[in-house]
Design a protein around this motif. Sequence first.
Motif, PDB file in Angstrom:
ATOM      1  N   SER A 189       0.849  -1.191   0.000  1.00 43.14           N
ATOM      2  CA  SER A 189       0.000   0.000   0.000  1.00 43.14           C
ATOM      3  C   SER A 189       0.889   1.247   0.000  1.00 43.14           C
ATOM      4  O   SER A 189       2.053   1.181   0.398  1.00 43.14           O
ATOM      5  CB  SER A 189      -0.928   0.011   1.211  1.00 43.14           C
ATOM      6  OG  SER A 189      -0.223   0.394   2.360  1.00 43.14           O
ATOM      7  N   PRO A 190       0.342   2.374  -0.413  1.00 40.02           N
ATOM      8  CA  PRO A 190       1.150   3.598  -0.416  1.00 40.02           C
ATOM      9  C   PRO A 190       1.588   4.030   0.980  1.00 40.02           C
ATOM     10  O   PRO A 190       2.629   4.663   1.140  1.00 40.02           O
ATOM     11  CB  PRO A 190       0.221   4.649  -1.021  1.00 40.02           C
ATOM     12  CG  PRO A 190      -0.887   3.909  -1.658  1.00 40.02           C
ATOM     13  CD  PRO A 190      -0.959   2.568  -1.035  1.00 40.02           C
ATOM     14  N   TRP A 191       0.819   3.672   1.996  1.00 37.35           N
ATOM     15  CA  TRP A 191       1.166   4.064   3.357  1.00 37.35           C
ATOM     16  C   TRP A 191       2.427   3.364   3.836  1.00 37.35           C
ATOM     17  O   TRP A 191       3.237   3.945   4.564  1.00 37.35           O
ATOM     18  CB  TRP A 191       0.009   3.780   4.313  1.00 37.35           C
ATOM     19  CG  TRP A 191      -1.170   4.649   4.009  1.00 37.35           C
ATOM     20  CD1 TRP A 191      -2.354   4.245   3.459  1.00 37.35           C
ATOM     21  CD2 TRP A 191      -1.270   6.061   4.185  1.00 37.35           C
ATOM     22  NE1 TRP A 191      -3.187   5.322   3.294  1.00 37.35           N
ATOM     23  CE2 TRP A 191      -2.541   6.457   3.728  1.00 37.35           C
ATOM     24  CE3 TRP A 191      -0.415   7.021   4.679  1.00 37.35           C
ATOM     25  CZ2 TRP A 191      -2.962   7.768   3.758  1.00 37.35           C
ATOM     26  CZ3 TRP A 191      -0.843   8.331   4.710  1.00 37.35           C
ATOM     27  CH2 TRP A 191      -2.097   8.699   4.261  1.00 37.35           C
ATOM     28  N   THR A 192       2.606   2.123   3.469  1.00 37.88           N
ATOM     29  CA  THR A 192       3.821   1.420   3.886  1.00 37.88           C
ATOM     30  C   THR A 192       5.047   1.997   3.182  1.00 37.88           C
ATOM     31  O   THR A 192       6.117   2.070   3.776  1.00 37.88           O
ATOM     32  CB  THR A 192       3.712  -0.087   3.605  1.00 37.88           C
ATOM     33  OG1 THR A 192       3.431  -0.294   2.223  1.00 37.88           O
ATOM     34  CG2 THR A 192       2.645  -0.733   4.458  1.00 37.88           C
ATOM     35  N   VAL A 193       4.892   2.414   1.932  1.00 40.39           N
ATOM     36  CA  VAL A 193       6.000   3.048   1.210  1.00 40.39           C
ATOM     37  C   VAL A 193       6.355   4.382   1.875  1.00 40.39           C
ATOM     38  O   VAL A 193       7.535   4.687   2.089  1.00 40.39           O
ATOM     39  CB  VAL A 193       5.644   3.240  -0.283  1.00 40.39           C
ATOM     40  CG1 VAL A 193       6.720   4.031  -0.998  1.00 40.39           C
ATOM     41  CG2 VAL A 193       5.412   1.906  -0.959  1.00 40.39           C
ATOM     42  N   MET A 194       5.335   5.164   2.216  1.00 40.37           N
ATOM     43  CA  MET A 194       5.586   6.454   2.869  1.00 40.37           C
ATOM     44  C   MET A 194       6.224   6.255   4.244  1.00 40.37           C
ATOM     45  O   MET A 194       7.131   7.009   4.634  1.00 40.37           O
ATOM     46  CB  MET A 194       4.285   7.248   2.978  1.00 40.37           C
ATOM     47  CG  MET A 194       3.804   7.766   1.641  1.00 40.37           C
ATOM     48  SD  MET A 194       2.209   8.577   1.685  1.00 40.37           S
ATOM     49  CE  MET A 194       2.436   9.799   2.938  1.00 40.37           C
ATOM     50  N   ALA A 195       5.779   5.271   4.988  1.00 38.51           N
ATOM     51  CA  ALA A 195       6.362   5.000   6.301  1.00 38.51           C
ATOM     52  C   ALA A 195       7.817   4.572   6.171  1.00 38.51           C
ATOM     53  O   ALA A 195       8.679   4.991   6.958  1.00 38.51           O
ATOM     54  CB  ALA A 195       5.553   3.921   7.018  1.00 38.51           C
ATOM     55  N   PHE A 196       8.114   3.761   5.163  1.00 33.47           N
ATOM     56  CA  PHE A 196       9.498   3.336   4.936  1.00 33.47           C
ATOM     57  C   PHE A 196      10.380   4.534   4.584  1.00 33.47           C
ATOM     58  O   PHE A 196      11.492   4.679   5.090  1.00 33.47           O
ATOM     59  CB  PHE A 196       9.563   2.283   3.831  1.00 33.47           C
ATOM     60  CG  PHE A 196      10.964   1.930   3.427  1.00 33.47           C
ATOM     61  CD1 PHE A 196      11.739   1.127   4.238  1.00 33.47           C
ATOM     62  CD2 PHE A 196      11.498   2.419   2.245  1.00 33.47           C
ATOM     63  CE1 PHE A 196      13.045   0.810   3.872  1.00 33.47           C
ATOM     64  CE2 PHE A 196      12.791   2.110   1.874  1.00 33.47           C
ATOM     65  CZ  PHE A 196      13.570   1.301   2.689  1.00 33.47           C
ATOM     66  N   LEU A 197       9.887   5.412   3.699  1.00 36.12           N
ATOM     67  CA  LEU A 197      10.660   6.588   3.318  1.00 36.12           C
ATOM     68  C   LEU A 197      10.883   7.525   4.508  1.00 36.12           C
ATOM     69  O   LEU A 197      11.966   8.102   4.671  1.00 36.12           O
ATOM     70  CB  LEU A 197       9.980   7.321   2.166  1.00 36.12           C
ATOM     71  CG  LEU A 197       9.973   6.578   0.826  1.00 36.12           C
ATOM     72  CD1 LEU A 197       9.169   7.351  -0.211  1.00 36.12           C
ATOM     73  CD2 LEU A 197      11.383   6.319   0.344  1.00 36.12           C
ATOM     74  N   ALA A 198       9.870   7.678   5.354  1.00 34.61           N
ATOM     75  CA  ALA A 198      10.017   8.515   6.546  1.00 34.61           C
ATOM     76  C   ALA A 198      11.047   7.916   7.511  1.00 34.61           C
ATOM     77  O   ALA A 198      11.885   8.637   8.068  1.00 34.61           O
ATOM     78  CB  ALA A 198       8.668   8.683   7.235  1.00 34.61           C
ATOM     79  N   ALA A 199      11.005   6.609   7.701  1.00 33.88           N
ATOM     80  CA  ALA A 199      11.977   5.958   8.584  1.00 33.88           C
ATOM     81  C   ALA A 199      13.383   6.057   8.006  1.00 33.88           C
ATOM     82  O   ALA A 199      14.362   6.290   8.747  1.00 33.88           O
ATOM     83  CB  ALA A 199      11.592   4.495   8.795  1.00 33.88           C
ATOM     84  N   LEU A 200      13.511   5.916   6.703  1.00 32.65           N
ATOM     85  CA  LEU A 200      14.811   6.047   6.053  1.00 32.65           C
ATOM     86  C   LEU A 200      15.354   7.464   6.214  1.00 32.65           C
ATOM     87  O   LEU A 200      16.539   7.659   6.515  1.00 32.65           O
ATOM     88  CB  LEU A 200      14.689   5.678   4.574  1.00 32.65           C
ATOM     89  CG  LEU A 200      15.977   5.661   3.768  1.00 32.65           C
ATOM     90  CD1 LEU A 200      16.909   4.572   4.290  1.00 32.65           C
ATOM     91  CD2 LEU A 200      15.660   5.419   2.305  1.00 32.65           C
TER      92      LEU A 200
END
Length: 126
Positions: free
Chosen positions: A94-105
Amino acid sequence: MCPDYENDYGVTSYIAFLDSLIDEAKDVMYLRKARILSNYLGSDEEVAQLFNGIGTDLVPNFEIYKDVRSNIQDYYKKKWRTWMSEFFHTHFNSPWTVMAFLAALFAVLATGVQTVYSVLSYYKQP
């Protein structure tokens, strides 16, 4: 197909090729998502039944799609592609998991930059 007409059996070979790829509704779903098939029948199960039924009495020319079949086999023999595909399908669905990964990175990178600058400033002090 008319037996007296000279042809390369391109249409029947293509249908037989798709029949070899499609065994169940899940296969139709994958082909739809890859935009190889368009389903106007209703359900994926109906399309799978159609191809499994229509491909029973065909006389295909298997040489036409031999390269495609070997390229598909070569693609799936490379395990790292399968692992990467499963990883992205499992963890980034989902787009939310991608956004969460980018924020954590971003947070990890910012923390690393802050640490480097604080260590460098410590050693520059008199």
